[in-house]
Motif scaffolding. Structure first.
Motif, PDB file in Angstrom:
ATOM      1  N   LEU A  57      44.893  33.806  38.180  1.00 12.13           N
ATOM      2  CA  LEU A  57      43.726  34.607  38.547  1.00 12.13           C
ATOM      3  C   LEU A  57      43.135  34.132  39.861  1.00 12.13           C
ATOM      4  CD1 LEU A  57      42.012  34.789  35.036  1.00 12.13           C
ATOM      5  CD2 LEU A  57      43.371  36.577  36.155  1.00 12.13           C
ATOM      6  N   SER A  58      42.541  35.066  40.596  1.00 14.77           N
ATOM      7  CA  SER A  58      41.951  34.748  41.904  1.00 14.77           C
ATOM      8  C   SER A  58      40.538  35.286  41.996  1.00 14.77           C
ATOM      9  CB  SER A  58      42.799  35.343  43.029  1.00 14.77           C
ATOM     10  OG  SER A  58      42.134  35.242  44.269  1.00 14.77           O
ATOM     11  N   VAL A  59      39.685  34.548  42.687  1.00 17.37           N
ATOM     12  CA  VAL A  59      38.321  34.986  42.899  1.00 17.37           C
ATOM     13  C   VAL A  59      38.277  36.262  43.727  1.00 17.37           C
ATOM     14  CG1 VAL A  59      37.938  33.654  45.021  1.00 17.37           C
ATOM     15  CG2 VAL A  59      36.008  34.125  43.504  1.00 17.37           C
ATOM     16  N   CYS A  60      39.340  36.516  44.482  1.00 14.07           N
ATOM     17  CA  CYS A  60      39.397  37.721  45.314  1.00 14.07           C
ATOM     18  C   CYS A  60      39.415  38.998  44.470  1.00 14.07           C
ATOM     19  CB  CYS A  60      40.635  37.698  46.206  1.00 14.07           C
ATOM     20  SG  CYS A  60      40.701  36.321  47.360  1.00 14.07           S
ATOM     21  N   HIS A  61      39.822  38.876  43.223  1.00 12.78           N
ATOM     22  CA  HIS A  61      39.934  40.043  42.354  1.00 12.78           C
ATOM     23  C   HIS A  61      38.651  40.304  41.554  1.00 12.78           C
ATOM     24  CE1 HIS A  61      44.475  38.947  42.440  1.00 12.78           C
ATOM     25  NE2 HIS A  61      44.168  39.753  43.437  1.00 12.78           N
ATOM     26  N   LEU A  62      37.613  39.535  41.812  1.00 16.34           N
ATOM     27  CA  LEU A  62      36.360  39.712  41.080  1.00 16.34           C
ATOM     28  C   LEU A  62      35.467  40.721  41.779  1.00 16.34           C
ATOM     29  CD1 LEU A  62      35.589  35.970  40.272  1.00 16.34           C
ATOM     30  CD2 LEU A  62      36.526  37.684  38.704  1.00 16.34           C
ATOM     31  N   ASN A  63      34.732  41.477  40.986  1.00 19.14           N
ATOM     32  CA  ASN A  63      33.766  42.441  41.503  1.00 19.14           C
ATOM     33  C   ASN A  63      32.402  41.751  41.599  1.00 19.14           C
ATOM     34  OD1 ASN A  63      31.669  44.489  41.558  1.00 19.14           O
ATOM     35  ND2 ASN A  63      33.280  45.981  41.097  1.00 19.14           N
ATOM     36  N   GLN A  64      31.993  41.435  42.826  1.00 24.86           N
ATOM     37  CA  GLN A  64      30.758  40.665  43.026  1.00 24.86           C
ATOM     38  C   GLN A  64      29.534  41.442  42.552  1.00 24.86           C
ATOM     39  OE1 GLN A  64      30.607  37.580  44.289  1.00 24.86           O
ATOM     40  NE2 GLN A  64      32.643  37.270  45.119  1.00 24.86           N
ATOM     41  N   GLU A  65      29.530  42.737  42.757  1.00 28.09           N
ATOM     42  CA  GLU A  65      28.370  43.543  42.343  1.00 28.09           C
ATOM     43  C   GLU A  65      28.219  43.522  40.834  1.00 28.09           C
ATOM     44  OE1 GLU A  65      26.575  48.086  42.886  1.00 28.09           O
ATOM     45  OE2 GLU A  65      28.246  47.402  44.146  1.00 28.09           O
TER      46      GLU A  65
END
Length: 362
Positions: A57-65
């Motif tokens: 898993l990568s933080v890039c795939h997270l939805n910040q909103e």
């Protein structure tokens, strides 16, 4: 204010801001979740393929909103994080955050960030000491007027004054190392810190494994309601800031028109006044003092945040989310200004000599 483009480099360094940035904080949370899963797989608590999937898993795939919305709804950021991570894992979803609690993840991540921040701070102290050593070497025999209670005392060697500052900074570095040995701890315990849910000693094995993998220490049974380790580190930073403030204030006084024994190397436009063209204000010592004062004052709040009730107390724990990062940020700014100060400080030994010659009694 610490994030204003026009101000931020006055109060903290870019490297320290990176450590405590939102992106790096979320990345630290994810890293703890991944290492936890790896160690649980090693102990046979979860399947190895689940740990492998979590590691991908990568933080890039997270939805910040969505993370922000969940935070405002739940009051804790890890619930939304885990929700999104599980949404990416299919059959392996139940093994994310297994036997863990929000504080496990956030406290361990904070310890990681403090570790990185302390490395930077220790290096900055070494750089300042190197600047002081240069001045000591250049002025072994330089005499100046000593001052006590704001009045002339007797002549002293400038090198003695500098060595006092140097030794104090070395003690602060030692105090930080000592505090780190007590405060950089992994937090793996579950809902009430007692490793419930684990069987046959696997909980302690996982806890030790996470600590080893992350380069952190262990506190038994847990420290989720015992914040003395964090307080040790933040307090040590506050005392370091007090030292930096004292030194900068003294340099600023010695740079005044009435004394004029030291000054910061000139640079076109540096320290300019908008109303008085003749002025060249001492900005390094000025900012070092101001930012160090802020760091010391922020650090003093940590004592209030040690007063946890029972097994967990959110009302004080939440305060750490602001106090710990901002203390590190302000300390980094105070150190950077101090390094600049000693990197450009010029000693006017002629003025020192003249004052001593004009003084008729000691």
């Amino acid at each position: 204010m610490l994030e204003y483009g026009i101000y931020r480099d006055c109060f903290s360094t870019a490297d320290m801001r990176s450590i405590w940035s939102e992106q790096e904080t979320i990345s630290a949370w994810l890293r703890v979740e991944q290492v936890l899963a790896e160690q649980q797989a090693t102990a046979g608590v979860i399947p190895q393929d689940a740990a492998t999937a979590i590691k991908s898993l990568s933080v890039c795939h997270l939805n910040q909103e969505e993370l922000r919305d969940e935070m405002m709804l739940v009051g804790r950021p890890i619930v939304g994080l885990v929700k999104q991570l599980r949404g990416q894992l299919g059959a392996h979803a139940p093994y994310v955050h297994f036997h863990a609690t929000t504080q496990d993840i956030m406290d361990t991540a904070m310890a990681l960030q403090m570790k990185l921040g302390l490395d930077q701070i220790q290096q900055a102290i070494l750089d300042i000491v190197a600047g002081i050593d240069r001045l000591i070497e250049e002025h072994q025999d330089t005499l100046m007027m000593g001052r006590t209670n704001g009045q002339h005392a007797v002549p002293i060697h400038l090198a003695t004054k500098l060595r006092v500052w140097r030794s104090e900074l070395e003690r602060r570095a030692s105090a930080l190392s000592d505090a780190a040995s007590r405060g950089l701890n992994v937090q793996i315990g579950g809902p009430v810190g007692d490793l419930r849910g684990y069987e046959n000693g696997t909980g302690q094995q996982v806890k030790q494994g996470v600590a080893t993998a992350l380069g952190l220490n262990i506190v038994d049974p847990h420290w989720q309601n015992a914040r003395d380790g964090v307080a040790d580190i933040v307090t040590a930073l506050g005392v370091l800031c007090a030292t930096l403030c004292k030194i900068a204030h003294n340099v600023n006084q010695l740079s005044s028109s009435d004394i004029g024994e030291v000054f910061e190397a000139d640079q076109p436009g540096k320290g300019a006044s908008s109303a008085m063209a003749h002025k060249k204000n001492q900005r390094g010592s000025e900012f070092a003092e101001a930012v160090a004062r802020l760091g010391r004052q922020r650090a003093e709040q940590i004592g209030e945040l040690t007063l946890h009730e029972h097994e967990r107390s959110g009302g004080v724990w939440i305060g750490e989310w602001v106090v710990v990062p901002e203390t590190f940020l302000l300390t980094s700014g105070a150190l950077e200004w101090s390094e600049k100060l000693f990197g450009s400080l010029v000693i006017d030994d002629e003025t020192m000599r003249r004052l001593l010659e004009n003084q008729s009694r000691w």
